[in-house]
Scaffold this motif. Structure first.
Motif, PDB file in Angstrom:
ATOM      1  N   PRO A  30       0.800  -1.236   0.000  1.00  0.00           N
ATOM      2  CA  PRO A  30       0.000   0.000   0.000  1.00  0.00           C
ATOM      3  C   PRO A  30       0.828   1.278   0.000  1.00  0.00           C
ATOM      4  CG  PRO A  30       0.070  -0.947   2.199  1.00  0.00           C
ATOM      5  CD  PRO A  30       0.800  -1.908   1.302  1.00  0.00           C
ATOM      6  N   SER A  31       2.150   1.201  -0.034  1.00  0.00           N
ATOM      7  CA  SER A  31       2.978   2.407   0.003  1.00  0.00           C
ATOM      8  C   SER A  31       3.113   3.009  -1.389  1.00  0.00           C
ATOM      9  CB  SER A  31       4.365   2.076   0.556  1.00  0.00           C
ATOM     10  OG  SER A  31       5.139   1.380  -0.410  1.00  0.00           O
ATOM     11  N   ASP A  32       3.824   4.152  -1.466  1.00  0.00           N
ATOM     12  CA  ASP A  32       4.046   4.792  -2.762  1.00  0.00           C
ATOM     13  C   ASP A  32       5.311   4.288  -3.443  1.00  0.00           C
ATOM     14  OD1 ASP A  32       5.910   5.920  -1.098  1.00  0.00           O
ATOM     15  OD2 ASP A  32       5.585   7.981  -1.770  1.00  0.00           O
ATOM     16  N   GLY A  33       6.054   3.378  -2.799  1.00  0.00           N
ATOM     17  CA  GLY A  33       7.227   2.777  -3.423  1.00  0.00           C
ATOM     18  C   GLY A  33       8.467   3.636  -3.422  1.00  0.00           C
ATOM     19  N   HIS A  34       8.433   4.795  -2.757  1.00  0.00           N
ATOM     20  CA  HIS A  34       9.587   5.693  -2.778  1.00  0.00           C
ATOM     21  C   HIS A  34      10.562   5.439  -1.631  1.00  0.00           C
ATOM     22  CE1 HIS A  34       7.322   7.774  -5.834  1.00  0.00           C
ATOM     23  NE2 HIS A  34       8.366   8.540  -6.078  1.00  0.00           N
ATOM     24  N   ASP A  35      10.383   4.325  -0.948  1.00  0.00           N
ATOM     25  CA  ASP A  35      11.338   3.930   0.079  1.00  0.00           C
ATOM     26  C   ASP A  35      11.557   2.422  -0.052  1.00  0.00           C
ATOM     27  OD1 ASP A  35      13.052   3.952   2.186  1.00  0.00           O
ATOM     28  OD2 ASP A  35      11.554   4.353   3.732  1.00  0.00           O
ATOM     29  N   ASP A  36      12.733   1.971   0.371  1.00  0.00           N
ATOM     30  CA  ASP A  36      12.996   0.536   0.362  1.00  0.00           C
ATOM     31  C   ASP A  36      11.997  -0.181   1.260  1.00  0.00           C
ATOM     32  OD1 ASP A  36      15.416   2.003  -0.381  1.00  0.00           O
ATOM     33  OD2 ASP A  36      16.337   0.033  -0.490  1.00  0.00           O
ATOM     34  N   MET A  37      11.780  -1.454   0.982  1.00  0.00           N
ATOM     35  CA  MET A  37      10.897  -2.235   1.830  1.00  0.00           C
ATOM     36  C   MET A  37      11.475  -3.632   2.026  1.00  0.00           C
ATOM     37  SD  MET A  37       7.722  -2.844  -0.839  1.00  0.00           S
ATOM     38  CE  MET A  37       7.678  -1.122  -1.341  1.00  0.00           C
ATOM     39  N   ALA A  38      11.394  -4.105   3.256  1.00  0.00           N
ATOM     40  CA  ALA A  38      11.840  -5.457   3.587  1.00  0.00           C
ATOM     41  C   ALA A  38      10.727  -6.150   4.361  1.00  0.00           C
ATOM     42  CB  ALA A  38      13.119  -5.417   4.409  1.00  0.00           C
ATOM     43  N   ILE A  39      10.545  -7.441   4.101  1.00  0.00           N
ATOM     44  CA  ILE A  39       9.519  -8.240   4.761  1.00  0.00           C
ATOM     45  C   ILE A  39      10.152  -9.547   5.217  1.00  0.00           C
ATOM     46  CG2 ILE A  39       7.206  -9.236   4.586  1.00  0.00           C
ATOM     47  CD1 ILE A  39       6.797  -7.600   2.040  1.00  0.00           C
ATOM     48  N   LEU A  40       9.862  -9.941   6.440  1.00  0.00           N
ATOM     49  CA  LEU A  40      10.266 -11.230   6.983  1.00  0.00           C
ATOM     50  C   LEU A  40       9.037 -11.870   7.610  1.00  0.00           C
ATOM     51  CD1 LEU A  40      12.386 -13.362   7.901  1.00  0.00           C
ATOM     52  CD2 LEU A  40      12.721 -11.969   9.953  1.00  0.00           C
ATOM     53  N   ALA A  41       8.724 -13.099   7.203  1.00  0.00           N
ATOM     54  CA  ALA A  41       7.572 -13.820   7.724  1.00  0.00           C
ATOM     55  C   ALA A  41       8.017 -15.154   8.294  1.00  0.00           C
ATOM     56  CB  ALA A  41       6.526 -14.034   6.636  1.00  0.00           C
ATOM     57  N   LEU A  42       7.480 -15.492   9.468  1.00  0.00           N
ATOM     58  CA  LEU A  42       7.741 -16.779  10.126  1.00  0.00           C
ATOM     59  C   LEU A  42       6.414 -17.453  10.397  1.00  0.00           C
ATOM     60  CD1 LEU A  42      10.457 -15.666  12.702  1.00  0.00           C
ATOM     61  CD2 LEU A  42      10.837 -16.970  10.620  1.00  0.00           C
ATOM     62  N   ARG A  43       6.365 -18.760  10.226  1.00  0.00           N
ATOM     63  CA  ARG A  43       5.119 -19.517  10.455  1.00  0.00           C
ATOM     64  C   ARG A  43       5.419 -20.695  11.363  1.00  0.00           C
ATOM     65  NH1 ARG A  43       1.768 -20.495   5.170  1.00  0.00           N
ATOM     66  NH2 ARG A  43       1.251 -18.294   5.604  1.00  0.00           N
ATOM     67  N   THR A  44       4.624 -20.831  12.428  1.00  0.00           N
ATOM     68  CA  THR A  44       4.791 -21.965  13.336  1.00  0.00           C
ATOM     69  C   THR A  44       4.225 -23.228  12.689  1.00  0.00           C
ATOM     70  OG1 THR A  44       2.707 -21.430  14.422  1.00  0.00           O
ATOM     71  CG2 THR A  44       4.718 -20.496  15.373  1.00  0.00           C
ATOM     72  N   PRO A  45       4.691 -24.406  13.130  1.00  0.00           N
ATOM     73  CA  PRO A  45       4.206 -25.651  12.515  1.00  0.00           C
ATOM     74  C   PRO A  45       2.716 -25.875  12.758  1.00  0.00           C
ATOM     75  CG  PRO A  45       6.185 -26.018  13.824  1.00  0.00           C
ATOM     76  CD  PRO A  45       5.709 -24.632  14.134  1.00  0.00           C
ATOM     77  N   ARG A  46       2.145 -26.732  11.949  1.00  0.00           N
ATOM     78  CA  ARG A  46       0.773 -27.154  12.196  1.00  0.00           C
ATOM     79  C   ARG A  46       0.688 -28.011  13.452  1.00  0.00           C
ATOM     80  NH1 ARG A  46      -1.327 -29.046   6.171  1.00  0.00           N
ATOM     81  NH2 ARG A  46      -1.084 -27.009   5.139  1.00  0.00           N
ATOM     82  N   ALA A  47      -0.507 -28.085  14.017  1.00  0.00           N
ATOM     83  CA  ALA A  47      -0.690 -28.905  15.213  1.00  0.00           C
ATOM     84  C   ALA A  47      -0.445 -30.369  14.853  1.00  0.00           C
ATOM     85  CB  ALA A  47      -2.083 -28.713  15.766  1.00  0.00           C
TER      86      ALA A  47
END
Length: 424
Positions: free
Chosen positions: A407-424
């Motif tokens: 949703p940003s205007d793209g005029h700045d760098d962006m970094a994303i890190l996602a972690l997911r726990t295991p299924r039950a």
């Protein structure tokens, strides 16, 4: 009366020359001082050429690697209807009259295109053109492409004065293009350098992890965004996202230094995130002159076979986003402590939140949500909606979707890190 008329003609020519000089100066200033994106520079050259000689149409053809044919063609002056009429028609490759400048690189002035021996005619839907003026653009002694204008608006053929203006513009264009290409290569090298500084996520089983980094769309904008994740000896998973203030190579180099120091502290000290950030802040103040940095450091700690606790500390950074199977997506809001590099005497705090199986944590930098047209809360809300929409995707595809539809205007760098726990 005759003398007065001649003086008026001379006065008009002087005005035209002064205007041409101003336009050439504007072109150079645009490239050197404000705009260095090559595609914008090429379009600016065509627009300037049309204005200099009062032409209705203009174009710039860029030669391919073999130097024999055009592999890029930037037209200007076409109306919406004329563009629609040419839809599906392949752009010229320089095989007809346009190709003469490739084989004979000197100014070309034609009063009747159809009568010229090298004319190959026009494709269906092409607007009628009778007059043409062209000049070769060279960079570093090599022909880069050709600049064309067609059809003076006053209906007259192009004259010697027009030819001199377009030839001068082609010379200035060569310098501008060369500067833009050099800047573009420097930017690409810097971006490549920054990507080399970012880690390749290790095997974090039983957790899943994915990350993405996108450079800013602003030319010359190199950021200090970074992420990292690793398993530590007490069976917890540590994760961090950070952003060094600044948009240059110094920020990128500082990012690498901070990330490496933090990784060593994480692995060696089995302490809460707030303590690790406090140690890092004091070390940076004592042995570096690195700029202010925001960061969010977290530990995912096992409490049961199918349950974990998230423990995190925030140094002036946006809150993590949490998606769980049984609850709506939400941000883990907490009062943020000061960024690193501001005041090492201020205390740092930890926060905790339970993590059930199949939970997804998203850490990100502000470049993902900031937009000058609306407040930060609007961007955060749009990111949450986007995460909800794509929550069922595999983790790498999920992260890519957030980066693609940010949703940003793209005029700045962006970094994303996602972690997911295991299924039950």
């Amino acid at each position: 009366m005759r003398l007065g008329a001649e003086l008026e003609v001379i006065a008009e020519q002087l005005k035209s020359l002064a205007k041409a000089q101003d336009r050439l100066h504007d072109l150079y200033e645009a490239v050197i001082g404000r705009e260095v994106d090559l595609s914008v520079v090429l379009q600016l050259i065509v627009d300037t050429a049309m204005e200099l000689v009062g032409a209705r149409y203009g174009a710039l053809g860029v030669l391919g690697e073999n130097g024999r044919y055009l592999d890029r063609f930037i037209p200007a002056g076409l109306s919406e209807q004329e563009r629609a009429d040419l839809a599906g028609v392949e752009f010229p490759h320089g095989r007809g009259l346009l190709g003469r400048l490739i084989t004979h690189p000197e100014p070309l002035r034609v009063d009747d295109i159809s009568a010229h021996p090298d004319s190959a005619g026009f494709p269906p839907g092409h607007p009628p053109m009778r007059t043409l003026l062209g000049a070769t653009i060279s960079t570093r002694g090599k022909i880069y492409g050709d600049l064309y204008v067609a059809e003076r608006r006053d209906g007259q053929p192009f004259d010697v004065h027009d030819e001199a203006l377009i030839t001068a513009l082609a010379g200035a264009a060569g310098l501008a293009i060369d500067d833009a290409r050099l800047y573009e290569q420097t930017r690409l090298d810097a971006e490549h350098f920054q990507r080399l500084l970012l880690p390749r996520l290790p095997d974090l089983r039983p957790f899943s992890a994915a990350a993405d980094y996108r450079p800013a769309t602003t030319p010359g904008h190199i950021g200090g965004d970074w992420y990292d994740a690793l398993l530590v000896p007490d069976h917890a998973c540590a994760a961090v996202i950070g952003d060094v203030v600044g948009h240059d190579l110094q920020a990128a180099a500082a990012m690498a230094q901070i990330r490496n120091m933090l990784r060593a502290l994480l692995y060696d000290q089995r302490t809460p995130p707030s303590t690790v950030l406090a140690h890092l802040d004091r070390a940076l103040a004592a042995i570096t002159d690195d700029p202010v940095t925001t960061a969010c450091l977290a530990r995912i700690e096992p409490v049961q076979p199918d349950a974990w606790t998230l423990r995190w500390s925030t140094a002036g950074h946006p809150p993590p986003l949490l998606l769980t199977p049984d609850h709506p997506v939400g941000y883990l809001h907490a009062d943020p402590d000061l960024p690193l590099g501001v005041d090492t005497a201020q205390p740092r705090n930890d926060h905790t939140h339970p993590l059930p199986a199949s939970s997804t944590l998203v850490f990100f930098t502000d470049g993902l949500v900031e937009h000058p047209a609306y407040p930060i809360d609007t961007g955060l809300g749009r990111l949450a909606a986007l995460a909800t929409e794509h929550a069922a995707l595999p983790l790498q595809e999920f992260v890519q979707a957030l980066a693609d539809h940010h949703p940003s205007d793209g005029h700045d760098d962006m970094a994303i890190l996602a972690l997911r726990t295991p299924r039950a």
